[in-house]
Design a protein around this motif. Structure first.
Motif, mmCIF file in Angstrom:
data_model
loop_
_atom_site.group_PDB
_atom_site.id
_atom_site.type_symbol
_atom_site.label_atom_id
_atom_site.label_comp_id
_atom_site.label_asym_id
_atom_site.label_seq_id
_atom_site.Cartn_x
_atom_site.Cartn_y
_atom_site.Cartn_z
ATOM 1 N N ASN A 31 2.142 1.646 -3.201
ATOM 2 C CA ASN A 31 1.193 2.500 -4.160
ATOM 3 C C ASN A 31 0.959 0.985 -5.741
ATOM 4 O O ASN A 31 0.818 1.620 -6.841
ATOM 5 N N SER A 32 1.573 -0.178 -5.195
ATOM 6 C CA SER A 32 1.836 -0.940 -6.013
ATOM 7 C C SER A 32 1.697 -2.580 -5.446
ATOM 8 O O SER A 32 2.157 -2.077 -4.212
ATOM 9 N N GLU A 78 -3.559 -5.606 -7.533
ATOM 10 C CA GLU A 78 -3.608 -6.710 -7.892
ATOM 11 C C GLU A 78 -4.010 -7.703 -6.872
ATOM 12 O O GLU A 78 -2.669 -8.208 -6.482
ATOM 13 N N ARG A 134 0.608 -1.152 0.295
ATOM 14 C CA ARG A 134 0.029 0.272 0.367
ATOM 15 C C ARG A 134 1.359 0.873 0.641
ATOM 16 O O ARG A 134 0.747 1.895 -0.585
ATOM 17 N N LYS A 146 -9.317 -2.262 -4.219
ATOM 18 C CA LYS A 146 -9.320 -1.459 -6.085
ATOM 19 C C LYS A 146 -8.174 0.040 -5.537
ATOM 20 O O LYS A 146 -7.949 0.167 -6.843
ATOM 21 N N ASP A 147 -8.406 0.175 -4.485
ATOM 22 C CA ASP A 147 -7.985 2.286 -3.330
ATOM 23 C C ASP A 147 -6.707 2.021 -3.925
ATOM 24 O O ASP A 147 -5.791 3.076 -4.141
ATOM 25 N N ASN A 197 -4.262 0.086 -6.064
ATOM 26 C CA ASN A 197 -3.862 0.094 -6.937
ATOM 27 C C ASN A 197 -3.184 -1.825 -6.329
ATOM 28 O O ASN A 197 -1.275 -2.011 -7.259
ATOM 29 N N LYS A 240 -0.731 -6.238 -17.293
ATOM 30 C CA LYS A 240 -1.799 -5.200 -16.997
ATOM 31 C C LYS A 240 -2.923 -5.435 -16.041
ATOM 32 O O LYS A 240 -2.494 -4.573 -14.226
ATOM 33 N N SER A 241 -3.782 -6.652 -15.997
ATOM 34 C CA SER A 241 -4.610 -6.098 -15.454
ATOM 35 C C SER A 241 -5.269 -7.481 -15.562
ATOM 36 O O SER A 241 -6.015 -8.209 -15.905
#
Length: 267
Positions: free
Chosen positions: A120-121, A166, A117, A161-162, A164, A229-230
């Motif tokens: 941010n990834s 996965e 967190r 989700k907030d 970033n 990527k997703s």
């Protein structure tokens, strides 16, 4: 900058194959084991961790963060097999299996989330099982523990989700590893009403593992996911018919599907 990958249960089987493959691709890889000293020839560092002991989880994550300052990918691979008639498996073994296959991965996720967190990834890959999509005879506890991890991942993804971060599941079928040797097998009791059918099913399970796919197939799939990527929510890796069995469960009436499973296991 090379991504830092932490793989629980990275000393053998699928975890080892994935770790070696990713290291060859330029990743910085750390694996874990309850007894790292048993693997002096590992191609990547093995850090002490027992997924049933939260203190070792946080210690392991702290060690990797101290060395690398970040963890980009967590692969929750550590797990344990268990077989037997549900009626005859001791409660302590059922609870131990859930501690390893369900609560353990959740605690590892909790340990890495603060650092992911803050950067941010992050990507978290939970190794589940095709067995987690259906209740298999004499593998009911294993199916339940892996199925629980599949479902909680769906919830976790939405909550993250907030930030970033996965999360995804990869469900393997049978692969040629030493998992059968590490399973808890409820004994085939002479006076058990399940003796003949359980004994036959147990032999079939071991045969399926021996004839399983090369674990490198899992490594290639995970490498592809890391570079996606997703990522999707669920992935299945294994023999065609094992993956197709999940499709059949979706489209067939419940009792028809149950009869297919029973015929497969000769019950």
């Amino acid at each position: 900058m090379s991504k830092v990958v932490l793989i629980t249960g990275g000393s053998s089987g699928i975890g080892k194959s994935v770790g070696e493959f990713l290291q060859d691709k330029g990743f910085i890889v750390y694996g874990t084991s309850r007894n790292p000293n048993n693997y002096p020839d590992s191609k990547f560092p093995i850090v002490a961790l027992d997924v049933t002991l939260p203190e070792t989880i946080f210690s392991c994550v702290a060690t990797v963060l101290e060395k690398e300052s970040r963890i980009d990918v967590l692969i929750n691979n550590a797990g344990a097999g268990i077989t037997g008639p549900v009626e005859e498996i001791p409660d302590v073994e059922i609870k131990r299996n859930f501690e390893t296959n369900f609560f353990g991965p959740i605690n590892v996720i909790k340990a890495v989330l603060p650092s992911m967190r803050s950067q941010n990834s992050g990507l978290i890959i939970n190794i589940t099982s095709i067995a987690g999509y259906m209740g298999l005879p004499f593998r009911g506890v294993y199916s339940a523990s892996k199925g629980a991890l599949e479902l909680i991942t769906e919830a976790f993804r939405m909550e993250l989700k907030d930030f970033n971060i996965e999360m995804t599941n990869v469900a393997p079928g049978d692969f040629a590893t030493n998992i059968a040797a590490g399973r808890y097998h409820a004994p085939v009791l002479d006076d058990s009403p399940y003796k003949d059918k359980y004994g036959h099913s147990l032999a079939m399970m071991d045969e399926h593992v021996d004839d399983g796919n090369d674990p490198k197939e899992m490594a290639q799939a995970i490498f592809k996911i890391i570079n996606t990527k997703s990522p999707k929510i669920h992935y299945k890796v294994g023999a065609f018919m094992q993956k197709f069995s999940i499709v059949l469960k979706r489209i067939l009436p419940d009792k028809v599907y149950e009869r297919l499973l029973m015929n497969h296991y000769k019950l």
